[in-house]
Design a protein around this motif. Structure first.
Motif, PDB file in Angstrom:
ATOM      1  N   GLN A 266       0.803  -1.218   0.000  1.00  0.00           N
ATOM      2  CA  GLN A 266       0.000   0.000   0.000  1.00  0.00           C
ATOM      3  C   GLN A 266       0.840   1.275   0.000  1.00  0.00           C
ATOM      4  OE1 GLN A 266      -3.247  -0.516  -0.421  1.00  0.00           O
ATOM      5  NE2 GLN A 266      -2.716  -2.697  -0.347  1.00  0.00           N
ATOM      6  N   ASN A 267       2.133   1.138  -0.032  1.00  0.00           N
ATOM      7  CA  ASN A 267       3.011   2.304   0.051  1.00  0.00           C
ATOM      8  C   ASN A 267       3.595   2.648  -1.310  1.00  0.00           C
ATOM      9  OD1 ASN A 267       2.754   2.645   2.889  1.00  0.00           O
ATOM     10  ND2 ASN A 267       4.137   0.909   3.196  1.00  0.00           N
ATOM     11  N   PRO A 268       3.294   3.824  -1.831  1.00  0.00           N
ATOM     12  CA  PRO A 268       3.776   4.191  -3.163  1.00  0.00           C
ATOM     13  C   PRO A 268       5.292   4.339  -3.214  1.00  0.00           C
ATOM     14  CG  PRO A 268       2.766   6.077  -2.086  1.00  0.00           C
ATOM     15  CD  PRO A 268       2.503   4.894  -1.213  1.00  0.00           C
ATOM     16  N   ILE A 269       5.846   4.004  -4.369  1.00  0.00           N
ATOM     17  CA  ILE A 269       7.287   4.127  -4.595  1.00  0.00           C
ATOM     18  C   ILE A 269       7.611   5.564  -4.965  1.00  0.00           C
ATOM     19  CG2 ILE A 269       9.198   3.411  -6.084  1.00  0.00           C
ATOM     20  CD1 ILE A 269       7.688   0.765  -6.515  1.00  0.00           C
ATOM     21  N   ASP A 270       8.561   6.142  -4.263  1.00  0.00           N
ATOM     22  CA  ASP A 270       9.055   7.466  -4.623  1.00  0.00           C
ATOM     23  C   ASP A 270      10.119   7.354  -5.707  1.00  0.00           C
ATOM     24  OD1 ASP A 270       9.226  10.278  -4.361  1.00  0.00           O
ATOM     25  OD2 ASP A 270      11.056  10.047  -3.191  1.00  0.00           O
ATOM     26  N   LYS A 271      11.045   6.404  -5.508  1.00  0.00           N
ATOM     27  CA  LYS A 271      12.145   6.256  -6.461  1.00  0.00           C
ATOM     28  C   LYS A 271      12.721   4.848  -6.357  1.00  0.00           C
ATOM     29  CE  LYS A 271      15.049   9.679  -6.623  1.00  0.00           C
ATOM     30  NZ  LYS A 271      16.175  10.584  -6.245  1.00  0.00           N
ATOM     31  N   ILE A 272      13.103   4.305  -7.503  1.00  0.00           N
ATOM     32  CA  ILE A 272      13.854   3.049  -7.540  1.00  0.00           C
ATOM     33  C   ILE A 272      15.321   3.382  -7.774  1.00  0.00           C
ATOM     34  CG2 ILE A 272      14.340   1.053  -9.021  1.00  0.00           C
ATOM     35  CD1 ILE A 272      11.354   0.603  -9.236  1.00  0.00           C
ATOM     36  N   LEU A 273      16.173   2.807  -6.954  1.00  0.00           N
ATOM     37  CA  LEU A 273      17.617   3.011  -7.070  1.00  0.00           C
ATOM     38  C   LEU A 273      18.217   1.738  -7.652  1.00  0.00           C
ATOM     39  CD1 LEU A 273      18.095   4.641  -3.549  1.00  0.00           C
ATOM     40  CD2 LEU A 273      17.768   5.801  -5.737  1.00  0.00           C
ATOM     41  N   LEU A 274      18.509   1.783  -8.935  1.00  0.00           N
ATOM     42  CA  LEU A 274      18.963   0.619  -9.682  1.00  0.00           C
ATOM     43  C   LEU A 274      20.486   0.646  -9.771  1.00  0.00           C
ATOM     44  CD1 LEU A 274      17.637  -1.751 -11.384  1.00  0.00           C
ATOM     45  CD2 LEU A 274      18.006  -0.287 -13.369  1.00  0.00           C
ATOM     46  N   THR A 275      21.133  -0.316  -9.135  1.00  0.00           N
ATOM     47  CA  THR A 275      22.589  -0.281  -9.091  1.00  0.00           C
ATOM     48  C   THR A 275      23.224  -0.966 -10.297  1.00  0.00           C
ATOM     49  OG1 THR A 275      22.665  -2.277  -7.723  1.00  0.00           O
ATOM     50  CG2 THR A 275      22.651  -0.155  -6.583  1.00  0.00           C
ATOM     51  N   ALA A 276      24.426  -0.521 -10.618  1.00  0.00           N
ATOM     52  CA  ALA A 276      25.217  -1.075 -11.721  1.00  0.00           C
ATOM     53  C   ALA A 276      26.673  -1.148 -11.284  1.00  0.00           C
ATOM     54  CB  ALA A 276      25.097  -0.187 -12.957  1.00  0.00           C
ATOM     55  N   SER A 277      27.348  -2.197 -11.676  1.00  0.00           N
ATOM     56  CA  SER A 277      28.769  -2.319 -11.304  1.00  0.00           C
ATOM     57  C   SER A 277      29.624  -1.287 -12.028  1.00  0.00           C
ATOM     58  CB  SER A 277      29.278  -3.720 -11.643  1.00  0.00           C
ATOM     59  OG  SER A 277      29.367  -3.883 -13.054  1.00  0.00           O
ATOM     60  N   GLY A 278      29.162  -0.868 -13.210  1.00  0.00           N
ATOM     61  CA  GLY A 278      29.981   0.019 -14.034  1.00  0.00           C
ATOM     62  C   GLY A 278      30.805  -0.726 -15.057  1.00  0.00           C
ATOM     63  N   GLY A 279      30.870  -2.048 -14.914  1.00  0.00           N
ATOM     64  CA  GLY A 279      31.581  -2.859 -15.884  1.00  0.00           C
ATOM     65  C   GLY A 279      33.093  -2.648 -15.853  1.00  0.00           C
ATOM     66  N   PRO A 280      33.795  -3.254 -16.802  1.00  0.00           N
ATOM     67  CA  PRO A 280      35.266  -3.203 -16.797  1.00  0.00           C
ATOM     68  C   PRO A 280      35.849  -1.863 -17.226  1.00  0.00           C
ATOM     69  CG  PRO A 280      34.483  -4.394 -18.719  1.00  0.00           C
ATOM     70  CD  PRO A 280      33.267  -4.116 -17.878  1.00  0.00           C
ATOM     71  N   PHE A 281      35.024  -0.979 -17.829  1.00  0.00           N
ATOM     72  CA  PHE A 281      35.566   0.268 -18.381  1.00  0.00           C
ATOM     73  C   PHE A 281      35.113   1.498 -17.605  1.00  0.00           C
ATOM     74  CE2 PHE A 281      34.927  -2.459 -22.334  1.00  0.00           C
ATOM     75  CZ  PHE A 281      36.179  -3.047 -22.213  1.00  0.00           C
ATOM     76  N   ARG A 282      34.674   1.303 -16.391  1.00  0.00           N
ATOM     77  CA  ARG A 282      34.142   2.407 -15.583  1.00  0.00           C
ATOM     78  C   ARG A 282      35.153   3.545 -15.438  1.00  0.00           C
ATOM     79  NH1 ARG A 282      34.321   3.754 -10.140  1.00  0.00           N
ATOM     80  NH2 ARG A 282      35.572   1.895  -9.663  1.00  0.00           N
ATOM     81  N   LEU A 283      36.421   3.220 -15.236  1.00  0.00           N
ATOM     82  CA  LEU A 283      37.445   4.238 -14.994  1.00  0.00           C
ATOM     83  C   LEU A 283      38.278   4.563 -16.236  1.00  0.00           C
ATOM     84  CD1 LEU A 283      38.685   3.004 -11.494  1.00  0.00           C
ATOM     85  CD2 LEU A 283      37.024   4.804 -11.996  1.00  0.00           C
ATOM     86  N   MET A 284      37.962   3.938 -17.354  1.00  0.00           N
ATOM     87  CA  MET A 284      38.754   4.139 -18.565  1.00  0.00           C
ATOM     88  C   MET A 284      38.338   5.441 -19.253  1.00  0.00           C
ATOM     89  SD  MET A 284      39.204   1.624 -21.859  1.00  0.00           S
ATOM     90  CE  MET A 284      40.172   0.424 -20.908  1.00  0.00           C
ATOM     91  N   PRO A 285      39.290   6.274 -19.678  1.00  0.00           N
ATOM     92  CA  PRO A 285      38.949   7.486 -20.430  1.00  0.00           C
ATOM     93  C   PRO A 285      38.199   7.134 -21.725  1.00  0.00           C
ATOM     94  CG  PRO A 285      41.231   7.551 -19.695  1.00  0.00           C
ATOM     95  CD  PRO A 285      40.727   6.170 -19.409  1.00  0.00           C
ATOM     96  N   GLN A 286      37.254   7.976 -22.096  1.00  0.00           N
ATOM     97  CA  GLN A 286      36.403   7.687 -23.239  1.00  0.00           C
ATOM     98  C   GLN A 286      37.204   7.465 -24.523  1.00  0.00           C
ATOM     99  OE1 GLN A 286      33.158  10.396 -23.640  1.00  0.00           O
ATOM    100  NE2 GLN A 286      32.498   9.626 -25.636  1.00  0.00           N
ATOM    101  N   GLU A 287      38.275   8.231 -24.702  1.00  0.00           N
ATOM    102  CA  GLU A 287      39.037   8.117 -25.953  1.00  0.00           C
ATOM    103  C   GLU A 287      39.734   6.764 -26.089  1.00  0.00           C
ATOM    104  OE1 GLU A 287      41.419  10.559 -22.913  1.00  0.00           O
ATOM    105  OE2 GLU A 287      39.353  10.456 -23.682  1.00  0.00           O
ATOM    106  N   GLN A 288      39.912   6.043 -24.996  1.00  0.00           N
ATOM    107  CA  GLN A 288      40.559   4.731 -25.066  1.00  0.00           C
ATOM    108  C   GLN A 288      39.589   3.608 -25.442  1.00  0.00           C
ATOM    109  OE1 GLN A 288      42.994   3.721 -21.667  1.00  0.00           O
ATOM    110  NE2 GLN A 288      43.917   5.767 -21.556  1.00  0.00           N
TER     111      GLN A 288
END
Length: 390
Positions: A166-188
């Protein structure tokens, strides 16, 4: 009580093999009725010899004779092949639950057939809701069929919502690991290889979903799934990059309270919860030690670097068959990247161009989804071979 009869669509994949581990650990409660695979006849036959199902199905009809030969010493196990056999086997009377662990658009049709024969659905095939979420939810309501999420994130949300009807959801917080390239610069990213992309930092998954995790398209698909599963808008879903993969997702309520589900990265937990809900059964394996988990970090995703996630949000906002277009194009580029036919950034380029060129339908039905899937695959394939895509 009689054992619950389980059909596993995609038993040779990561989810399917771990589901069999759960069933084996609780053989007093669960029994395998049917096992299916796409092409892996050897492993499917090995699983059949161990679990003695009533039937096995190989989706690739060309491998029927091979599978039949491997099953010759199990005359009581029926052997079938082809897409139609997948649709028909899930309708078998004894089945109580269908675990849909197939990869891709191919999981949609057997899921629909299972729902129409009132089988409970343990949903691990994310493309089913990505492509046809509105249709699937309508059918589930019409036939009074529960859809229990198996993805670790959606299972976490589901577990956080138990007792909160009976309690409405304000927000869903969907987690992600970020994968293997989370810290890699975009140009790489232009130079990364499939071997780089397949090195997921926390989860052991199949190749397709691991690549989708590296591009963060997987998280985009999960946003679409969450919209349908939990009846929220895209604006109510926030993606949080959480490298430790301990908080599997959370729900924020109207009073500001946040409920989360935490655990070690072990897919057997959400699989077992779906199979046994509302019961929690014992599960062997590692336990979360919060004394060792000293740092829980959360970051905003970089939508410029991970364009696939941005494209998924765009598909949600455009609605209609646009998520179907994105899914089809993604399946094509994912396979192309794994076969060294395109670079990592080109995957998003081809998906974006396919979204522009494919026929849009604001009110699709099942036939439109099928037509859209064919058209988008063709367009994505043509783009991969054109100079404009490369």
């Amino acid at each position: 009580m009689p054992k619950r009869q389980i059909a596993i669509l995609g038993s040779t994949g990561s989810i399917g093999t771990q589901a069999l581990q759960v069933i084996e650990e609780h053989s007093d409660l669960f029994e395998v009725y049917c096992l299916t695979a796409n092409t892996r006849t050897q492993l499917l036959a090995e699983q059949a010899h161990k679990f003695k199902p009533a039937a096995v199905v190989i989706a690739d009809e060309r491998r029927y004779d091979e599978l039949k030969g491997l099953m010759a010493d199990l005359p009581d196990v029926k052997v079938y092949a082809g897409a139609r056999a997948l649709d028909e086997i899930v309708e078998a009377g004894p089945i109580d639950m269908v675990l849909t662990a197939m990869v891709g658009f191919a999981g949609l049709s057997p899921t629909i057939h299972a729902i129409k024969t009132r089988k409970a659905i343990a949903l691990a095939n994310k493309e089913t809701l990505v492509v046809a979420g509105e249709l699937i939810l309508q059918l589930a309501q019409q036939y009074h069929v529960p859809i229990l999420p198996v993805d670790s994130e959606h299972s976490a949300i589901f577990q956080s919502l138990v007792g909160e009807d009976q309690n409405p959801i304000d927000k869903i917080l969907l987690t992600a690991s970020g994968g293997p390239f989370r810290l890699m610069p975009q140009e790489q990213l232009a130079t990364v290889t499939k071997a780089d992309a397949l090195r997921h930092p926390t989860w052991d998954m199949g190749a397709k979903i691991t690549i989708d995790s590296a591009t963060m398209m997987n998280k985009g698909f999960e946003v679409i799934e969450a919209k349908w599963l939990f009846g929220v808008s895209a604006e109510q879903i926030q993606v949080l990059v959480h490298p430790q993969s301990i908080v599997h997702s959370a729900v924020q309520f109207a009073d500001g309270s946040v409920k989360a589900q935490l655990g070690v990265p072990d897919m057997r937990l959400p699989i077992q919860y779906a199979l046994s809900f509302p019961r929690r059964l014992p599960l062997s394996g590692e336990r979360l030690d919060l004394f060792k988990a000293q740092h829980l970090e959360f970051f905003e995703p970089d939508l410029g670097k991970f364009r696939c996630l941005a494209l998924a949000f765009e598909a949600i906002h455009r609605g209609g068959n646009m998520p179907c277009i994105v899914n089809a194009a993604n399946e094509i580029v994912n396979r192309a990247f794994l076969e060294d036919h395109c670079s990592f950034p080109q995957m998003a380029d081809v998906i974006a161009q396919t979204m522009q060129r494919a026929t849009f339908s604001a009110t699709p039905d099942y036939d439109v989804y099928v037509q859209t899937d064919h058209e988008a695959r063709r367009i994505a394939g043509e783009l991969l071979h054109s100079e404009t895509a490369l």
